[in-house]
Write a protein that holds these residues in place. Structure first.
Motif, PDB file in Angstrom:
ATOM      1  N   GLN A 130      68.342 -38.867  74.087  1.00  0.00           N
ATOM      2  CA  GLN A 130      67.946 -37.637  73.414  1.00  0.00           C
ATOM      3  C   GLN A 130      67.985 -37.805  71.899  1.00  0.00           C
ATOM      4  O   GLN A 130      67.087 -37.348  71.185  1.00  0.00           O
ATOM      5  N   LEU A 131      69.021 -38.475  71.399  1.00  0.00           N
ATOM      6  CA  LEU A 131      69.116 -38.725  69.965  1.00  0.00           C
ATOM      7  C   LEU A 131      67.966 -39.629  69.511  1.00  0.00           C
ATOM      8  O   LEU A 131      67.367 -39.399  68.446  1.00  0.00           O
ATOM      9  N   GLN A 133      65.024 -39.815  70.773  1.00  0.00           N
ATOM     10  CA  GLN A 133      63.806 -39.013  70.729  1.00  0.00           C
ATOM     11  C   GLN A 133      63.706 -38.256  69.411  1.00  0.00           C
ATOM     12  O   GLN A 133      62.628 -38.166  68.808  1.00  0.00           O
ATOM     13  N   VAL A 134      64.829 -37.694  68.952  1.00  0.00           N
ATOM     14  CA  VAL A 134      64.840 -36.957  67.686  1.00  0.00           C
ATOM     15  C   VAL A 134      64.523 -37.900  66.524  1.00  0.00           C
ATOM     16  O   VAL A 134      63.736 -37.576  65.629  1.00  0.00           O
ATOM     17  N   ILE A 135      65.140 -39.083  66.540  1.00  0.00           N
ATOM     18  CA  ILE A 135      64.921 -40.059  65.472  1.00  0.00           C
ATOM     19  C   ILE A 135      63.458 -40.494  65.427  1.00  0.00           C
ATOM     20  O   ILE A 135      62.842 -40.566  64.359  1.00  0.00           O
ATOM     21  N   CYS A 136      62.874 -40.771  66.593  1.00  0.00           N
ATOM     22  CA  CYS A 136      61.463 -41.157  66.646  1.00  0.00           C
ATOM     23  C   CYS A 136      60.569 -40.025  66.157  1.00  0.00           C
ATOM     24  O   CYS A 136      59.551 -40.263  65.488  1.00  0.00           O
ATOM     25  N   ASP A 137      60.941 -38.788  66.483  1.00  0.00           N
ATOM     26  CA  ASP A 137      60.169 -37.649  66.017  1.00  0.00           C
ATOM     27  C   ASP A 137      60.207 -37.555  64.492  1.00  0.00           C
ATOM     28  O   ASP A 137      59.199 -37.238  63.854  1.00  0.00           O
ATOM     29  N   ARG A 138      61.356 -37.847  63.886  1.00  0.00           N
ATOM     30  CA  ARG A 138      61.472 -37.843  62.419  1.00  0.00           C
ATOM     31  C   ARG A 138      60.597 -38.930  61.806  1.00  0.00           C
ATOM     32  O   ARG A 138      60.056 -38.768  60.729  1.00  0.00           O
ATOM     33  N   GLN A 143      60.590 -34.773  57.787  1.00  0.00           N
ATOM     34  CA  GLN A 143      61.035 -33.448  57.362  1.00  0.00           C
ATOM     35  C   GLN A 143      61.818 -33.575  56.063  1.00  0.00           C
ATOM     36  O   GLN A 143      62.502 -34.580  55.836  1.00  0.00           O
ATOM     37  N   SER A 146      66.002 -34.572  55.318  1.00  0.00           N
ATOM     38  CA  SER A 146      66.437 -35.265  56.528  1.00  0.00           C
ATOM     39  C   SER A 146      66.999 -36.630  56.155  1.00  0.00           C
ATOM     40  O   SER A 146      66.288 -37.454  55.554  1.00  0.00           O
ATOM     41  N   THR A 148      67.718 -39.003  58.164  1.00  0.00           N
ATOM     42  CA  THR A 148      66.981 -39.997  58.940  1.00  0.00           C
ATOM     43  C   THR A 148      65.693 -40.384  58.229  1.00  0.00           C
ATOM     44  O   THR A 148      65.350 -41.582  58.142  1.00  0.00           O
ATOM     45  N   TYR A 191      74.154 -44.460  65.900  1.00  0.00           N
ATOM     46  CA  TYR A 191      73.063 -43.723  65.262  1.00  0.00           C
ATOM     47  C   TYR A 191      72.231 -44.647  64.378  1.00  0.00           C
ATOM     48  O   TYR A 191      70.987 -44.674  64.473  1.00  0.00           O
TER      49      TYR A 191
END
Length: 216
Positions: A130-131, A133-138, A143, A146, A148, A191
């Motif tokens: 899940q983490l 997925q968030v990183i890839c989305d960034r 944003q 952020s 990341t 992370y």
């Protein structure tokens, strides 16, 4: 009980021990064997379960067509069975699979359980997935403010510098034998490792597959 298709020494699941309902069916929950994401739910009878065990790919019973169906036979998105469990009441199955094409739903989504409040969302897997997925989305949709995105903007030099620092901090926490600090520093290391994977476009599942291969 547990059956692993990757372990030939493990005895197969006893088909006749399963408690089928009055229609002769048992629900089968299908999940990704690497990250645990729930992909779909379908029904099995004795024959489809037996064919699943014999072929190493999932077979189900269609209640609407009243016939057996081989998952992925037309789409090519077959499911290779990696583990099979049944619950304490023997009336439900949990099957871990390698989903070919990473698509289980007829809509083209990875999982049939892809809607949250009317919106399409990826199925929840383990915390690292899940983490990631968030990183890839960034990475794809930057944003403001952020951390990341700041790492991605800094490129390899910034990312690898932080990765090295986090490695050293994990070592120091372990030397101090501080359980809380160890957990915190390892979380930071994981992370930053995920950021490095995303930056170099290496899928986290590739890491999971490597660990699975080394486990045996």
């Amino acid at each position: 009980m547990f059956f692993s298709s990757t372990n030939p020494q493990q005895p197969p699941i006893p088909v006749d021990r399963i408690r089928y309902d009055e229609r002769g069916l048992v629900p089968a929950i299908i999940q990704d064997y690497l990250d645990g994401a729930v992909l779909m739910m379908a029904w099995m009878n004795r024959e489809s379960l037996q064919k699943t065990l014999e072929t190493g790919e999932t077979w189900f019973w269609s209640r609407s067509r009243q016939e057996l169906w081989h998952k992925g036979q037309t789409s090519g998105h077959v499911q290779k069975v990696r583990s099979l469990r049944y619950d304490c009441d023997s009336d439900a199955l949990l099957i871990g699979v390698e989903q070919v094409g990473d698509i289980a739903c007829h809509t083209g989504e990875r999982s049939c359980f892809h809607r949250v409040d009317g919106k399409v969302a990826p199925p929840p897997g383990d915390t690292l997935s899940q983490l990631f997925q968030v990183i890839c989305d960034r990475r794809h949709r930057p944003q403001e403010n952020s951390y990341t995105c700041e790492l991605f903007a800094g490129g390899d030099n910034r990312i690898l510098k932080k990765l090295g620092e986090e490695c050293a901090e994990v070592v120091m926490a372990c030397k101090d034998n501080d359980a809380e600090a160890i957990a915190s520093e390892v979380a930071d290391l994981l992370y930053h490792t995920l950021v490095a994977l995303a930056y170099h476009q290496v899928d986290l599942k590739s890491v999971y597959r490597t660990l699975q291969q080394r486990r045996h």
